[in-house]
Each structure stands twice: as structure tokens, then as C-alpha cells.
Design a protein around this motif. Structure first.
Motif, PDB file in Angstrom:
ATOM      1  N   ILE A  13      12.204  -9.400 103.689  1.00 46.68           N
ATOM      2  CA  ILE A  13      11.243  -8.286 103.762  1.00 46.68           C
ATOM      3  C   ILE A  13       9.917  -8.812 104.315  1.00 46.68           C
ATOM      4  O   ILE A  13       9.660 -10.011 104.286  1.00 46.68           O
ATOM      5  CB  ILE A  13      10.980  -7.623 102.380  1.00 46.68           C
ATOM      6  CG1 ILE A  13      10.479  -8.669 101.365  1.00 46.68           C
ATOM      7  CG2 ILE A  13      12.227  -6.919 101.864  1.00 46.68           C
ATOM      8  CD1 ILE A  13       9.886  -8.051 100.126  1.00 46.68           C
ATOM      9  N   ARG A  14       9.124  -7.882 104.791  1.00 48.68           N
ATOM     10  CA  ARG A  14       7.802  -8.283 105.304  1.00 48.68           C
ATOM     11  C   ARG A  14       6.845  -8.533 104.149  1.00 48.68           C
ATOM     12  O   ARG A  14       6.869  -7.820 103.152  1.00 48.68           O
ATOM     13  CB  ARG A  14       7.227  -7.203 106.218  1.00 48.68           C
ATOM     14  CG  ARG A  14       8.005  -7.012 107.487  1.00 48.68           C
ATOM     15  CD  ARG A  14       7.291  -6.071 108.439  1.00 48.68           C
ATOM     16  NE  ARG A  14       8.106  -5.860 109.647  1.00 48.68           N
ATOM     17  CZ  ARG A  14       9.027  -4.909 109.753  1.00 48.68           C
ATOM     18  NH1 ARG A  14       9.225  -4.073 108.750  1.00 48.68           N
ATOM     19  NH2 ARG A  14       9.739  -4.794 110.856  1.00 48.68           N
ATOM     20  N   ASP A  15       6.023  -9.539 104.324  1.00 49.48           N
ATOM     21  CA  ASP A  15       4.999  -9.857 103.333  1.00 49.48           C
ATOM     22  C   ASP A  15       3.839  -8.869 103.515  1.00 49.48           C
ATOM     23  O   ASP A  15       2.955  -9.068 104.338  1.00 49.48           O
ATOM     24  CB  ASP A  15       4.527 -11.305 103.570  1.00 49.48           C
ATOM     25  CG  ASP A  15       3.294 -11.657 102.754  1.00 49.48           C
ATOM     26  OD1 ASP A  15       2.926 -10.873 101.847  1.00 49.48           O
ATOM     27  OD2 ASP A  15       2.710 -12.716 103.028  1.00 49.48           O
ATOM     28  N   ASN A  74       1.964  -7.863 100.852  1.00 47.19           N
ATOM     29  CA  ASN A  74       0.930  -8.118  99.834  1.00 47.19           C
ATOM     30  C   ASN A  74      -0.234  -8.953 100.358  1.00 47.19           C
ATOM     31  O   ASN A  74      -1.374  -8.753  99.950  1.00 47.19           O
ATOM     32  CB  ASN A  74       1.540  -8.854  98.641  1.00 47.19           C
ATOM     33  CG  ASN A  74       2.378  -7.930  97.776  1.00 47.19           C
ATOM     34  OD1 ASN A  74       2.132  -6.732  97.728  1.00 47.19           O
ATOM     35  ND2 ASN A  74       3.368  -8.489  97.099  1.00 47.19           N
ATOM     36  N   PRO A  85       2.315 -10.354  89.818  1.00 43.57           N
ATOM     37  CA  PRO A  85       3.727 -10.072  90.046  1.00 43.57           C
ATOM     38  C   PRO A  85       3.928  -9.642  91.498  1.00 43.57           C
ATOM     39  O   PRO A  85       2.965  -9.249  92.153  1.00 43.57           O
ATOM     40  CB  PRO A  85       4.036  -8.907  89.100  1.00 43.57           C
ATOM     41  CG  PRO A  85       2.822  -8.673  88.292  1.00 43.57           C
ATOM     42  CD  PRO A  85       1.671  -9.371  88.940  1.00 43.57           C
ATOM     43  N   GLY A  86       5.163  -9.709  92.010  1.00 39.30           N
ATOM     44  CA  GLY A  86       5.375  -9.536  93.451  1.00 39.30           C
ATOM     45  C   GLY A  86       5.383  -8.112  93.959  1.00 39.30           C
ATOM     46  O   GLY A  86       5.019  -7.852  95.107  1.00 39.30           O
ATOM     47  N   ASN A  87       5.799  -7.159  93.125  1.00 44.46           N
ATOM     48  CA  ASN A  87       5.904  -5.796  93.639  1.00 44.46           C
ATOM     49  C   ASN A  87       4.517  -5.275  94.030  1.00 44.46           C
ATOM     50  O   ASN A  87       3.560  -5.393  93.262  1.00 44.46           O
ATOM     51  CB  ASN A  87       6.540  -4.877  92.589  1.00 44.46           C
ATOM     52  CG  ASN A  87       8.054  -4.945  92.650  1.00 44.46           C
ATOM     53  OD1 ASN A  87       8.654  -4.776  93.710  1.00 44.46           O
ATOM     54  ND2 ASN A  87       8.673  -5.216  91.506  1.00 44.46           N
ATOM     55  N   PRO A  88       4.439  -4.698  95.235  1.00 45.71           N
ATOM     56  CA  PRO A  88       3.127  -4.327  95.779  1.00 45.71           C
ATOM     57  C   PRO A  88       2.261  -3.468  94.863  1.00 45.71           C
ATOM     58  O   PRO A  88       1.046  -3.693  94.784  1.00 45.71           O
ATOM     59  CB  PRO A  88       3.484  -3.566  97.061  1.00 45.71           C
ATOM     60  CG  PRO A  88       4.801  -4.125  97.462  1.00 45.71           C
ATOM     61  CD  PRO A  88       5.527  -4.455  96.201  1.00 45.71           C
ATOM     62  N   ASP A  91      10.965 -18.183  89.249  1.00 49.47           N
ATOM     63  CA  ASP A  91       9.598 -17.815  88.887  1.00 49.47           C
ATOM     64  C   ASP A  91       8.849 -19.067  88.467  1.00 49.47           C
ATOM     65  O   ASP A  91       8.876 -19.502  87.324  1.00 49.47           O
ATOM     66  CB  ASP A  91       9.628 -16.744  87.785  1.00 49.47           C
ATOM     67  CG  ASP A  91      10.183 -15.437  88.340  1.00 49.47           C
ATOM     68  OD1 ASP A  91      10.072 -15.227  89.560  1.00 49.47           O
ATOM     69  OD2 ASP A  91      10.726 -14.641  87.566  1.00 49.47           O
ATOM     70  N   GLU A 110      12.370 -14.684 100.482  1.00 45.10           N
ATOM     71  CA  GLU A 110      12.726 -13.475 101.247  1.00 45.10           C
ATOM     72  C   GLU A 110      11.633 -12.999 102.189  1.00 45.10           C
ATOM     73  O   GLU A 110      11.843 -12.087 102.978  1.00 45.10           O
ATOM     74  CB  GLU A 110      13.087 -12.339 100.265  1.00 45.10           C
ATOM     75  CG  GLU A 110      11.922 -11.673  99.526  1.00 45.10           C
ATOM     76  CD  GLU A 110      11.415 -12.438  98.296  1.00 45.10           C
ATOM     77  OE1 GLU A 110      11.594 -13.674  98.241  1.00 45.10           O
ATOM     78  OE2 GLU A 110      10.805 -11.795  97.411  1.00 45.10           O
ATOM     79  N   LEU A 111      10.449 -13.623 102.116  1.00 49.37           N
ATOM     80  CA  LEU A 111       9.303 -13.063 102.844  1.00 49.37           C
ATOM     81  C   LEU A 111       9.198 -13.582 104.276  1.00 49.37           C
ATOM     82  O   LEU A 111       9.395 -14.764 104.534  1.00 49.37           O
ATOM     83  CB  LEU A 111       8.007 -13.411 102.113  1.00 49.37           C
ATOM     84  CG  LEU A 111       7.878 -12.899 100.681  1.00 49.37           C
ATOM     85  CD1 LEU A 111       6.595 -13.425 100.058  1.00 49.37           C
ATOM     86  CD2 LEU A 111       7.920 -11.377 100.643  1.00 49.37           C
ATOM     87  N   SER A 149       1.468 -16.416  98.792  1.00 48.86           N
ATOM     88  CA  SER A 149       2.579 -15.486  98.607  1.00 48.86           C
ATOM     89  C   SER A 149       3.846 -16.306  98.439  1.00 48.86           C
ATOM     90  O   SER A 149       4.176 -17.103  99.315  1.00 48.86           O
ATOM     91  CB  SER A 149       2.742 -14.625  99.849  1.00 48.86           C
ATOM     92  OG  SER A 149       2.076 -13.433  99.693  1.00 48.86           O
ATOM     93  N   THR A 150       4.555 -16.106  97.345  1.00 47.31           N
ATOM     94  CA  THR A 150       5.784 -16.870  97.172  1.00 47.31           C
ATOM     95  C   THR A 150       6.997 -15.965  97.311  1.00 47.31           C
ATOM     96  O   THR A 150       6.960 -14.792  96.959  1.00 47.31           O
ATOM     97  CB  THR A 150       5.839 -17.537  95.788  1.00 47.31           C
ATOM     98  OG1 THR A 150       6.029 -16.521  94.793  1.00 47.31           O
ATOM     99  CG2 THR A 150       4.579 -18.319  95.489  1.00 47.31           C
ATOM    100  N   ALA A 170       6.097 -14.770  89.015  1.00 45.01           N
ATOM    101  CA  ALA A 170       5.402 -14.842  87.721  1.00 45.01           C
ATOM    102  C   ALA A 170       6.285 -14.300  86.599  1.00 45.01           C
ATOM    103  O   ALA A 170       5.867 -14.243  85.454  1.00 45.01           O
ATOM    104  CB  ALA A 170       4.099 -14.050  87.784  1.00 45.01           C
TER     105      ALA A 170
HETATM  106  P1  AMP Z   1       8.915 -11.494  92.105  1.00 43.91           P
HETATM  107  O1  AMP Z   1       7.790 -11.240  91.143  1.00 43.91           O
HETATM  108  O2  AMP Z   1       8.745 -12.736  92.898  1.00 43.91           O
HETATM  109  O3  AMP Z   1      10.237 -11.399  91.443  1.00 43.91           O
HETATM  110  O4  AMP Z   1       8.840 -10.296  93.147  1.00 43.91           O
HETATM  111  C1  AMP Z   1       9.091  -8.968  92.749  1.00 43.91           C
HETATM  112  C2  AMP Z   1       9.412  -8.118  93.948  1.00 43.91           C
HETATM  113  O5  AMP Z   1       8.278  -8.059  94.830  1.00 43.91           O
HETATM  114  C3  AMP Z   1      10.550  -8.655  94.800  1.00 43.91           C
HETATM  115  O6  AMP Z   1      11.347  -7.570  95.216  1.00 43.91           O
HETATM  116  C4  AMP Z   1       9.855  -9.293  95.969  1.00 43.91           C
HETATM  117  O7  AMP Z   1      10.664  -9.295  97.109  1.00 43.91           O
HETATM  118  C5  AMP Z   1       8.665  -8.411  96.152  1.00 43.91           C
HETATM  119  N1  AMP Z   1       7.593  -9.193  96.755  1.00 43.91           N
HETATM  120  C6  AMP Z   1       7.172 -10.397  96.334  1.00 43.91           C
HETATM  121  N2  AMP Z   1       6.175 -10.862  97.112  1.00 43.91           N
HETATM  122  C7  AMP Z   1       5.956  -9.908  98.038  1.00 43.91           C
HETATM  123  C8  AMP Z   1       5.052  -9.810  99.127  1.00 43.91           C
HETATM  124  N3  AMP Z   1       4.182 -10.785  99.393  1.00 43.91           N
HETATM  125  N4  AMP Z   1       5.091  -8.678  99.885  1.00 43.91           N
HETATM  126  C9  AMP Z   1       5.966  -7.696  99.606  1.00 43.91           C
HETATM  127  N5  AMP Z   1       6.832  -7.742  98.587  1.00 43.91           N
HETATM  128  C10 AMP Z   1       6.856  -8.833  97.815  1.00 43.91           C
END
Ligand code: AMP
Ligand code: MG
Length: 407
Positions: free
Chosen positions: A203-205, A207, A303-306, A261, A188-189, A184-185, A255
Motif C-alpha cells: 500500500i502507499r505510505d 501517513n 498506530p498505523g491506521n491513518p 510490532d 507493505e509500504l 514509517s514502519t 505499536a
Molecule cells: P500496524 O500498526 O503496523 O499494524 O498498522 C496498522 C495498519 O495501518 C496496517 O494495515 C498498515 O498497513 C497500515 N499502515 C501502517 N503504516 C501506514 C502508513 N504509513 N500509511 C498508510 N497505512 C499504513
């Protein structure tokens, strides 16, 4: 950017080799058998009783009746695990338990309920005996040596594990569950069991635990789960570490096209070649996929969004893990009628999360898309029954019957 179908095809063409492995029987629950398993002994493998009672010779009892009681001398007992070692002579009987060896010379068992034993315990009196051979389990009554007990591709359930235990199988050839690493990158996590500092935008991780559960469901074996801040060197090291132990690597976040990214460049410096990046889909557009040369390991850059993580996982990754662990993958589909018209003008296919509503007497449910569909809104999945796939440029009229892919 490529289409959903193209992305699936590229993954299909780059599947890692499916491997098999021997596992101790007790460790095979839920795993898939890789080769047919044959019985090497018959079942039962000795003649035994299916009742508590008396073992007798049919010739001594065949004319017994209520008017003509037959009396037999009790000459011993055959217990399960402690057989009667003699053999039966004329007009004698042996006490017997369920599962005990039927002594030599006997061919029939009389249940205890149908016997009248003398007060001194020396003689048993019998009325009618309905059938020769009753309550005797013969060798191979269930299956013979050489029978296929479990076919390749079967999932090992508690009963199947017991069946293998019965015939003394201590190791089973199964499809090797793919090993999976999750990285998990994001600076903010914080771990989900820690309190985020909201002033710092933490925010809490969520994912990582989601994927941990999903991987388990898909038949994969999680061997590493790590959180790494947005630092190119740390991410590179993390991927390198993952590649040393895992067949499949997931990264989450990073990503997209932002300055933080870093997944693409980090993975490419350690020998991963891009298979694709970005799919015409919503959610999950920035999905990245790469393959390590020589080893063929796959890296999925989610991608990061859940919701993007989950939808990409279900579409592209779950089938891969299912295949590698020996399963066949198919969506559970139901059909319903669309509650209102849908027009897709976004140039991206959409996985629209929906609820099914069924009124009394309806042959088909009504499909109602959830109002809140943004990719950070996990309730769009937890409140949904499934999703519908809305193609680029689709115009679907109200009432059209479409498939719903159930979660
Ligand atoms: P990113 O693709 O890194 O730009 O992340 C997109 C969104 O997903 C951002 O708002 C991140 O804070 C959120 N995000 C990324 N990784 C996680 C994670 N492991 N758990 C929850 N939210 C996440
Ligand atoms: Mg990020």
C-alpha cells in the motif's frame, strides 16, 4: 491500559523544555515572538510631509483667502531621500514630496491640488490654508522610543515583520520550532508516488505526508522522514538516527501486539523509557509514548491506521508541538444536537467523526455521526466537520446538546 485523560496528564508532566532562538527576520513568518520587542527609535524619526505640495511657514499664509491670495517664492525642493538643505525665509515655499523631510523653518504643508503655480514655476499662489501644521508628520506621532511594539507570544504576520524591518530589527528571538522526525514502519509500504504491487499486498505510505502537513500546521520543523521495513535492527538504527537530530520522534505502525510490532523494544534498547502504552480509546488504542532519559526527547509511537494516526496526533501531539513552538492550543468547538441515541458499550472512549447539518432557522445544528468509522477509512475524516468525544459507558439521548471539536 490508561484513560484518555491520564494519557494527556502524563504527557503534560513530561513536556520537553521550551527553548528560544534568534532567527533572521525574513525567516520568521508564522513564528512566535519569545520576548517583548521595544522600539529603540520613535516613528517617524524625522519630521516629514504626508502630501505632495509645498512646505510653508504658517505665519506667511494664515490670512490667505480667495479674495486675498498669498504669493510665495519657490526656493527649492525637498524630495524623499534628497532633502532641501537651506532654511525657509519670509514669503518663500519649498516643493515637497510625501515622506520628504520638512525643511527647517516650515511648519505646514499645502497639498499640490490647493496651489496655483505661476507659468514660469517661480511663484506659488495660495487661497485659504485651513490649519497650522497640516500634513506634517511629527517625530513620534505613531510611537515613541521605548514603546512595546510586539508582545511575547505574538505570531509574526507579514505586517509585524514589516514593522520590525522599519526599525531595523534584523534578528528576532522566537520560540524554537521543535525539530521532528517521522519513521514509517511496515514492509507493505511504498512511497505514495510509486505504484504498489497489489499481489504482494503493498500500500502507499499516506501517513508520512499527512504528518508532514500536520507538523507544519503545529509549528514543528520536519528534519527527517523515513520508511523502514519491519526489521528490528533497521528500526532501531532509524530511531537512533532520529534521536540524534530531532526533539520529537514519531514512529508510525508497529505499536500493536503483532510479532512485527517492534517499536517498543527497539526504542527501549536505545534509552527510551515507556511513559505509557495503550489507551482506552477508539481509534488509536495501541498508542505508545516514551521519553529518552537525560535528553527528555519524546517518542510517540502512533498506530498505523491513518485515522488512528491523525486522531492520536490531534489529541496528544499537536498540543505539545504548539506549546514548544510558543502557541497556546484550544479546540474550535461548536455545539449541536445529536441526531440519534449513542450508547458506548465498548469499554473504550470513542472519537466519533460527525457531520453538522443545519436547516434554515435552526439555532443549533444537528450532529450526524458518519456511518463508516473504521480506522483505515480516511473518508471518515475528510467527510466530517469534526468529532464528538463519547466517554466509556456513555448513554447520550437523541437531541442532547454536545460539543463538536472541529477539524
Ligand atoms: P500496524 O500498526 O503496523 O499494524 O498498522 C496498522 C495498519 O495501518 C496496517 O494495515 C498498515 O498497513 C497500515 N499502515 C501502517 N503504516 C501506514 C502508513 N504509513 N500509511 C498508510 N497505512 C499504513
Ligand atoms: Mg505494521
Amino acid at each position: 491500559m490508561i484513560s484518555v485523560a491520564e494519557a494527556k496528564q502524563i504527557i503534560q508532566q513530561n513536556l520537553p523544555l521550551r527553548r528560544t532562538i534568534n532567527r533572521p527576520l525574513a525567516d520568521t513568518f508564522g513564528k512566535i515572538v519569545a520576548a517583548d520587542i521595544l522600539a529603540h527609535t520613535p516613528s517617524p524619526h524625522f519630521v516629514n510631509s504626508s502630501m505632495d505640495g509645498f512646505a510653508v511657514r504658517w505665519t506667511d499664509v494664515d490670512d490667505a483667502s480667495a479674495e486675498n491670495l498669498v504669493s510665495l517664492t519657490i526656493i527649492g525642493e525637498s524630495q524623499a531621500g534628497a532633502p532641501f538643505l537651506g532654511s525657509l525665509t519670509k514669503s518663500s515655499a519649498v516643493r515637497i514630496n510625501t515622506g520628504a523631510i520638512v525643511p527647517d523653518g516650515c511648519d505646514t504643508v499645502i497639498p499640490i491640488e490647493d496651489c496655483e503655480v505661476s507659468t514660469d514655476g517661480m511663484v506659488v499662489n495660495l487661497r485659504a490654508v485651513p490649519q497650522k501644521g497640516q500634513h506634517v508628520r511629527l517625530v513620534a506621532d505613531e510611537y515613541d522610543a521605548g514603546a512595546v511594539l510586539i508582545r511575547a507570544g505574538t505570531v509574526l504576520s507579514p505586517a509585524r515583520i514589516a514593522l520590525l524591518a522599519q526599525i531595523g530589527i534584523v534578528e528576532v528571538r522566537i520560540f524554537k520550532p521543535p525539530t521532528v522526525a517521522v519513521i514509517s514502519t511496515g514492509t507493505e509500504l511504498v512511497a505514495y508516488n510509486k505504484t504498489p504491487n497489489e499481489l504482494a499486498g503493498q500500500i502507499r505510505d499516506s501517513n508520512s505526508v499527512m504528518l508532514q502537513a500536520a507538523i507544519q500546521e503545529s509549528g514543528g520543523e520536519l528534519v527527517m522522514s523515513k520508511r523502514i521495513e519491519d526489521d528490528p535492527e533497521k528500526i532501531r538504527k532509524g530511531i537512533e538516527q532520529a534521536a540524534a537530530i530531532a526533539d520529537i520522534i514519531f514512529t508510525i505502525g508497529g505499536a500493536s501486539v503483532g510479532p512485527h510490532d517492534l517499536i517498543k523494544s527497539a526504542s527501549q534498547t536505545i534509552g527510551f523509557d515507556q511513559l505509557f502504552w495503550r489507551i482506552r480509546q477508539k481509534p488509536g488504542k495501541p498508542f505508545y509514548c516514551a521519553k529518552k532519559h537525560e535528553s527528555g526527547q519524546l517518542l510517540f509511537g502512533l498506530p498505523g491506521n491513518p485515522v488512528s494516526v491523525l486522531m492520536c496526533y490531534l489529541q496528544y501531539v499537536h498540543p505539545v508541538l504548539q506549546y514548544l513552538s510558543g502557541r497556546t492550543f484550544e479546540w474550535n468547538v461548536v455545539y449541536g444536537r445529536l441526531s440519534h441515541e449513542l450508547v458506548n458499550t465498548q469499554k473504550r472512549a470513542e472519537f466519533l467523526r460527525v457531520k453538522l447539518q443545519t436547516a434554515e432557522g435552526d439555532a443549533l445544528s444537528t450532529i450526524v455521526p458518519l456511518a463508516k468509522q473504521e480506522s483505515y477509512m480516511l473518508t471518515s475524516v475528510t467527510e466530517a466537520d469534526g468529532f464528538i468525544f463519547v466517554e466509556v459507558d456513555a448513554e447520550i439521548h437523541e437531541g442532547t446538546v454536545v460539543p463538536v471539536f472541529l477539524f
